[in-house]
Design an enzyme around this catalytic site. Structure first.
Site, mmCIF file in Angstrom:
data_model
loop_
_atom_site.group_PDB
_atom_site.id
_atom_site.type_symbol
_atom_site.label_atom_id
_atom_site.label_comp_id
_atom_site.label_asym_id
_atom_site.label_seq_id
_atom_site.Cartn_x
_atom_site.Cartn_y
_atom_site.Cartn_z
ATOM 1 N N LYS A 253 0.858 -1.182 0.000
ATOM 2 C CA LYS A 253 0.000 0.000 0.000
ATOM 3 C C LYS A 253 0.891 1.228 0.000
ATOM 4 O O LYS A 253 1.685 1.430 0.919
ATOM 5 C CB LYS A 253 -0.900 0.004 1.226
ATOM 6 C CG LYS A 253 -1.735 1.280 1.333
ATOM 7 C CD LYS A 253 -2.855 1.186 2.338
ATOM 8 C CE LYS A 253 -3.680 2.470 2.319
ATOM 9 N NZ LYS A 253 -4.872 2.391 3.143
ATOM 10 N N ASP B 202 -13.343 4.498 9.116
ATOM 11 C CA ASP B 202 -14.017 4.186 7.848
ATOM 12 C C ASP B 202 -14.630 2.784 7.925
ATOM 13 O O ASP B 202 -14.347 1.919 7.091
ATOM 14 C CB ASP B 202 -13.013 4.281 6.698
ATOM 15 C CG ASP B 202 -13.688 4.311 5.328
ATOM 16 O OD1 ASP B 202 -14.923 4.520 5.275
ATOM 17 O OD2 ASP B 202 -12.994 4.116 4.321
#
Lengths: 197, 329
Positions: free
Chosen positions: A23, A110
């Protein structure tokens, strides 16, 4: 080794390389180099730390292998996103996991059913890109509120799901009732009264 | 003359600028304005309202005279019903009601934020953009879906313009601080780290403002102005970019008074280039608060039947853009 792009968002891209997830946060030309580098470095570091901390608190998350400047190398979780298989039973287990997370002082930031993966018997939480440490009722309330919104917008029978979540959340988190009370309050506030995107 | 299209008189006066304009389907026919500028300190709502009351007659007279020269026949009176300073809103609403009754034309209450968006869409000819709306009191990222402008992200405390003004006032700059800060920032030599606060899709400016004030004790004004702008604008652009990614839209529209800042425009433009999106901003005269935006939005509303009776024309100081039923799209 070949890198295969899995997703590319506004903030970061996720690639798969030899069974490992990479990532990385892309530089943004619009902002000053000093700001850009600081943000990308800090966010990468904090995200890796939070993923590891969550794991320590008993919430399955990918194992972190390495953190470079603006790139995290981590375990690839092979499973199915919860948004495709969610039921009341799984929702109760999500409640337990979020309870553990909040007990550890972590806010995910989130919580959606796209960011949860069912692999074998375990539910993994992924994408801690917006996560932070916070022990306040308000932050926890917003965290749960976001999840309830996902239940409502993408899943049928959201009342049952919310009820099941609540059961699980109470099991693992002693301040659950205070937070659930706050969730109701947040929903009734002006800024959330009208629907947001 | 030969003009068939309806002409609307619009009055804006939510804060410091009292402005009236006459607009029809194709152009701004006439405009007139009077700005309240405090001699020191910031805007006082009551003083601003008094300014509006004092200058209302002149402004309306000017715009109607200019309109008459262009053969405009007023079909309706639109006014900004909110959000804004209560005393200012009431002053403007009183004038609008009186005009509507004396001319015997419909009265239209326009949401100030929506008006900024609609005049931007009109002048830039852009159909369905993600909107960054930045002004004194407001900072929002919006996008249209299903009959409403949805708020994607917004300030958790003060608006960006307000933040700039507060800092400017502390640094001894006259109101409004924004343009002066932009000017001084050009002389900067280096950047100093200031708090960058994006929480989810929302941003916050009050901590940044305090930190920038404190920084003045040990850093040159130019460097602090530069660092303040760079930090605050990067926050706005970041959330705007996320909205673009989330909605899959391809255009960005910048509106509101702070939109006149050329550094902010430059940053948005760069972001758009990197995402193959298009960047739009109306002329500066239509970024700041203006009567034309109220008149034009009034025209859209009139044609879709959104008119008010005097009894139902109470002002709405906290009127949010996502409360407005968009009947014209």
């Amino acid at each position: 080794m070949k890198r295969v792009m899995l997703t590319s968002g506004a903030e970061a891209k996720i690639e798969l390389c030899d069974g490992i997830i990479l990532k990385s946060r892309a530089p943004k030309r619009y902002r000053l180099k000093e700001i850009d580098e600081r943000l990308r470095r800090e966010r990468t570091k904090i995200e890796a730390k939070l993923i590891a901390e969550a794991r320590k608190s008993g919430v399955p998350t990918p194992i972190i292998y390495d953190v470079m400047n603006c790139e995290i190398q981590m375990e690839y979780i092979d499973g199915v996103q919860l948004k495709h298989v969610l039921d009341a039973n799984l929702s109760e287990r999500i409640g337990e996991l979020v309870g553990l997370l909040h007990t550890a002082g972590i806010i995910h930031g989130d919580l959606t059913t796209s960011n949860m993966i069912l692999a074998g018997e375990r539910i993994y939480l992924i994408d801690f890109g917006l996560a932070y440490f916070d022990q306040s009722i308000e932050a926890r309330g917003v965290d749960v509120h976001v999840l309830f919104q996902t239940f409502e917008s993408t899943h049928g029978g959201h009342e049952t799901l919310i009820e099941a979540f609540t059961r699980g959340y109470r099991k693992t988190f002693k301040d659950a009732d205070d937070v659930l009370q706050r969730v109701k309050e947040i929903e009734s506030r002006g800024r959330y009264r009208t629907e947001r995107l | 003359m030969r003009r068939k299209s309806k002409s609307i008189l619009g009055i804006e006066g939510t804060a410091w600028n009292l402005s009236a304009a006459i607009v029809d389907q194709s152009r701004v026919i006439a405009s007139a304005e009077s700005s309240y500028r405090p001699m020191e300190g910031g805007l006082h709502p009551r003083a601003a309202a008094q300014h509006h009351a004092t200058h209302m007659e002149q402004v309306i007279h000017d715009v109607l005279t200019k309109g008459k020269k262009n053969n405009a026949k007023i079909s309706a009176v639109a006014f900004s019903i909110g959000p804004g300073f209560g005393p200012c809103l009431r002053t403007v609403a009183t004038a609008a009601r009186a005009l509507s009754l004396s001319m015997n034309v419909p009265l239209i209450g326009v949401n100030h934020c929506i008006a900024h968006i609609e005049i931007g869409r009109w002048l830039c000819n852009v159909a369905d953009p993600v909107i960054l709306y930045v002004s004194g009191a407001n900072s929002q990222v919006l996008s249209y879906r299903d009959g409403k402008y949805r708020i994607f992200g917004e300030t958790l405390d003060i608006g960006i313009g307000n933040a700039l003004d507060k800092f400017g006032r502390y640094a001894g700059l006259l109101h409004p601080g924004g343009p002066k800060i932009e000017e001084i920032a050009r002389k900067a030599k280096c950047y100093m780290p200031l708090p960058y606060v994006v929480k989810g899709m929302d941003f916050s400016f009050s901590g940044l403002t305090t930190a920038a004030k404190d920084a003045l004790a040990h850093a040159p004004l130019g460097d602090v102005c530069h660092s303040f702008q760079e930090t605050a604008f990067a926050m706005l652009v970041e959330v705007t970019e996320r909205a673009l990614a989330h909605t899959g839209k391809k255009d960005i529209l910048l509106v509101g008074g702070v939109g006149a800042n050329s550094r902010l425009m430059e940053m948005l433009n760069t972001m758009c280039q990197d995402r193959s999106a298009k960047f739009f901003a109306p002329d500066k005269a239509y970024m700041k608060d203006n009567g034309a935006m109220i008149a034009y939005t009034g025209l859209l509303m009139l044609e879709s039947g959104a008119v008010l009776s005097v009894e139902n024309s109470a002002v709405r100081p906290n009127y949010r853009p996502d409360e407005v039923e968009v009947t014209w799209r």
